[in-house]
Design a protein around this motif. Structure first.
Motif, mmCIF file in Angstrom:
data_model
loop_
_atom_site.group_PDB
_atom_site.id
_atom_site.type_symbol
_atom_site.label_atom_id
_atom_site.label_comp_id
_atom_site.label_asym_id
_atom_site.label_seq_id
_atom_site.Cartn_x
_atom_site.Cartn_y
_atom_site.Cartn_z
ATOM 1 N N GLY A 27 0.826 -1.200 0.000
ATOM 2 C CA GLY A 27 0.000 0.000 0.000
ATOM 3 C C GLY A 27 0.852 1.238 0.000
ATOM 4 O O GLY A 27 2.081 1.173 0.063
ATOM 5 N N GLY A 28 0.173 2.363 -0.067
ATOM 6 C CA GLY A 28 0.871 3.631 -0.139
ATOM 7 C C GLY A 28 1.864 3.846 0.987
ATOM 8 O O GLY A 28 1.613 3.488 2.133
ATOM 9 N N ASN A 33 -0.094 8.448 5.253
ATOM 10 C CA ASN A 33 0.098 8.254 6.689
ATOM 11 C C ASN A 33 0.689 6.865 6.936
ATOM 12 O O ASN A 33 0.660 6.006 6.060
ATOM 13 C CB ASN A 33 -1.227 8.441 7.435
ATOM 14 C CG ASN A 33 -2.253 7.375 7.082
ATOM 15 O OD1 ASN A 33 -2.163 6.736 6.044
ATOM 16 N ND2 ASN A 33 -3.217 7.191 7.934
ATOM 17 N N ASP A 34 1.213 6.656 8.115
ATOM 18 C CA ASP A 34 1.818 5.363 8.453
ATOM 19 C C ASP A 34 0.720 4.381 8.856
ATOM 20 O O ASP A 34 0.596 3.973 9.997
ATOM 21 C CB ASP A 34 2.846 5.536 9.569
ATOM 22 C CG ASP A 34 3.638 4.270 9.845
ATOM 23 O OD1 ASP A 34 3.399 3.238 9.166
ATOM 24 O OD2 ASP A 34 4.480 4.293 10.751
ATOM 25 N N TRP A 35 -0.080 3.989 7.868
ATOM 26 C CA TRP A 35 -1.196 3.072 8.110
ATOM 27 C C TRP A 35 -0.686 1.693 8.526
ATOM 28 O O TRP A 35 -1.385 0.953 9.234
ATOM 29 C CB TRP A 35 -2.081 2.974 6.864
ATOM 30 C CG TRP A 35 -1.375 2.409 5.683
ATOM 31 C CD1 TRP A 35 -0.691 3.100 4.728
ATOM 32 C CD2 TRP A 35 -1.232 1.029 5.352
ATOM 33 N NE1 TRP A 35 -0.144 2.230 3.814
ATOM 34 C CE2 TRP A 35 -0.456 0.949 4.171
ATOM 35 C CE3 TRP A 35 -1.680 -0.158 5.933
ATOM 36 C CZ2 TRP A 35 -0.132 -0.257 3.571
ATOM 37 C CZ3 TRP A 35 -1.358 -1.363 5.326
ATOM 38 C CH2 TRP A 35 -0.593 -1.406 4.164
ATOM 39 N N ARG A 84 0.994 -15.632 2.390
ATOM 40 C CA ARG A 84 -0.346 -16.205 2.201
ATOM 41 C C ARG A 84 -1.431 -15.149 2.075
ATOM 42 O O ARG A 84 -2.501 -15.408 1.557
ATOM 43 C CB ARG A 84 -0.701 -17.097 3.390
ATOM 44 C CG ARG A 84 0.109 -18.356 3.453
ATOM 45 C CD ARG A 84 -0.294 -19.138 4.671
ATOM 46 N NE ARG A 84 0.446 -20.391 4.703
ATOM 47 C CZ ARG A 84 -0.062 -21.503 5.112
ATOM 48 N NH1 ARG A 84 -1.298 -21.562 5.544
ATOM 49 N NH2 ARG A 84 0.666 -22.598 5.106
ATOM 50 N N ILE A 85 -1.142 -13.954 2.619
ATOM 51 C CA ILE A 85 -2.127 -12.870 2.596
ATOM 52 C C ILE A 85 -1.404 -11.597 2.144
ATOM 53 O O ILE A 85 -0.317 -11.296 2.626
ATOM 54 C CB ILE A 85 -2.743 -12.625 3.995
ATOM 55 C CG1 ILE A 85 -3.395 -13.900 4.534
ATOM 56 C CG2 ILE A 85 -3.743 -11.474 3.954
ATOM 57 C CD1 ILE A 85 -3.743 -13.829 6.013
ATOM 58 N N VAL A 86 -2.029 -10.865 1.224
ATOM 59 C CA VAL A 86 -1.502 -9.566 0.827
ATOM 60 C C VAL A 86 -2.609 -8.541 1.020
ATOM 61 O O VAL A 86 -3.717 -8.717 0.519
ATOM 62 C CB VAL A 86 -1.032 -9.530 -0.641
ATOM 63 C CG1 VAL A 86 -0.462 -8.156 -0.983
ATOM 64 C CG2 VAL A 86 -0.009 -10.618 -0.914
ATOM 65 N N THR A 87 -2.301 -7.490 1.797
ATOM 66 C CA THR A 87 -3.237 -6.370 1.894
ATOM 67 C C THR A 87 -2.787 -5.308 0.905
ATOM 68 O O THR A 87 -1.593 -5.148 0.649
ATOM 69 C CB THR A 87 -3.257 -5.740 3.301
ATOM 70 O OG1 THR A 87 -1.984 -5.167 3.573
ATOM 71 C CG2 THR A 87 -3.620 -6.759 4.357
ATOM 72 N N PHE A 88 -3.743 -4.623 0.352
ATOM 73 C CA PHE A 88 -3.453 -3.463 -0.492
ATOM 74 C C PHE A 88 -4.232 -2.298 0.092
ATOM 75 O O PHE A 88 -5.447 -2.362 0.206
ATOM 76 C CB PHE A 88 -3.858 -3.711 -1.943
ATOM 77 C CG PHE A 88 -2.945 -4.657 -2.635
ATOM 78 C CD1 PHE A 88 -1.765 -4.205 -3.215
ATOM 79 C CD2 PHE A 88 -3.231 -6.010 -2.688
ATOM 80 C CE1 PHE A 88 -0.894 -5.080 -3.840
ATOM 81 C CE2 PHE A 88 -2.370 -6.896 -3.313
ATOM 82 C CZ PHE A 88 -1.200 -6.430 -3.887
ATOM 83 N N TYR A 89 -3.513 -1.276 0.478
ATOM 84 C CA TYR A 89 -4.104 -0.115 1.139
ATOM 85 C C TYR A 89 -3.919 1.090 0.228
ATOM 86 O O TYR A 89 -2.801 1.514 -0.032
ATOM 87 C CB TYR A 89 -3.403 0.120 2.477
ATOM 88 C CG TYR A 89 -4.081 1.096 3.396
ATOM 89 C CD1 TYR A 89 -4.790 0.643 4.498
ATOM 90 C CD2 TYR A 89 -3.996 2.466 3.191
ATOM 91 C CE1 TYR A 89 -5.407 1.537 5.371
ATOM 92 C CE2 TYR A 89 -4.612 3.354 4.048
ATOM 93 C CZ TYR A 89 -5.311 2.895 5.128
ATOM 94 O OH TYR A 89 -5.921 3.778 5.989
ATOM 95 N N PHE A 90 -5.030 1.621 -0.280
ATOM 96 C CA PHE A 90 -4.997 2.782 -1.156
ATOM 97 C C PHE A 90 -5.439 4.014 -0.371
ATOM 98 O O PHE A 90 -6.614 4.155 -0.039
ATOM 99 C CB PHE A 90 -5.904 2.561 -2.372
ATOM 100 C CG PHE A 90 -5.384 1.509 -3.297
ATOM 101 C CD1 PHE A 90 -4.434 1.827 -4.260
ATOM 102 C CD2 PHE A 90 -5.809 0.191 -3.202
ATOM 103 C CE1 PHE A 90 -3.936 0.861 -5.122
ATOM 104 C CE2 PHE A 90 -5.319 -0.781 -4.051
ATOM 105 C CZ PHE A 90 -4.376 -0.444 -5.014
ATOM 106 N N CYS A 91 -4.455 4.884 -0.060
ATOM 107 C CA CYS A 91 -4.766 6.102 0.693
ATOM 108 C C CYS A 91 -5.165 7.218 -0.278
ATOM 109 O O CYS A 91 -4.751 7.232 -1.440
ATOM 110 C CB CYS A 91 -3.573 6.523 1.553
ATOM 111 S SG CYS A 91 -2.081 6.930 0.624
#
Length: 175
Positions: A27-28, A33-35, A84-91
């Protein structure tokens, strides 16, 4: 519960047969921000089973240093293919071009896995899109096109509510 956090340039070597959940926090980073720290705090609070958390954010990153940039890209490329898991965080503060690129590659990986390509590892993809993110429709359309081709659609989920995203993630980590 004890969770292992790996950041660059730390070595990422995840045993393909391990039962420990592993997650890459894509993610970004630039102008966001430091998500990642916020999400790690929530995982520590709510997830019971041990997990390996791969966080690409690094305090000392200098984008003008070509050697460091290449090392970072290789590190992320390697780590993304092991988890096994990928998060994608779009700020909402930026377009997140690298995140869009990584999402496309990871979607293709999951599709190829389900089509029987040898040597690939399946993963769950959880996507969170902050309200106001400028390319929301692009992300939703791309994900929809990939999900249409899959028999088991549960491996790719998109959220526009942060609480729902976190609950789905905690459930994957604890089951």
């Amino acid at each position: 519960m004890y969770h292992t956090i790996i950041t660059p340039p730390g070595s990422v070597q995840i045993d393909r047969n391990s039962q420990v959940r592993s997650i890459f926090l894509a993610g970004g980073i630039s102008n966001c921000n430091d998500w990642q720290s916020d999400l790690i705090t929530e995982i520590h609070k709510w997830v019971i089973k041990p997990a390996i958390l791969i966080n690409p954010r690094r305090d000392d990153f200098d984008i003008s240093n070509k050697a460091m940039t290449e090392e970072q890209i290789k590190w992320e490329f390697n780590a993304l293919r092991q988890v096994r898991i990928v998060t994608f965080y779009f700020c909402k503060e930026t377009v997140c071009p690298i995140t869009l690129f990584e999402l496309g590659g990871t979607l293709e990986r999951v599709k190829n896995y389900w089509e029987g390509s040898p040597g690939l590892r399946n993963c769950n993809i959880l996507i969170y899109i902050e309200p106001g993110y400028i390319r929301t429709d692009d992300v939703l359309t791309q994900v929809h096109l990939f999900r249409e081709q899959m028999i088991d659609k549960k491996y790719i989920q998109v959220f526009t509510k942060k609480a729902s995203f976190e609950l789905a993630l905690f459930d994957l980590l604890d089951n």
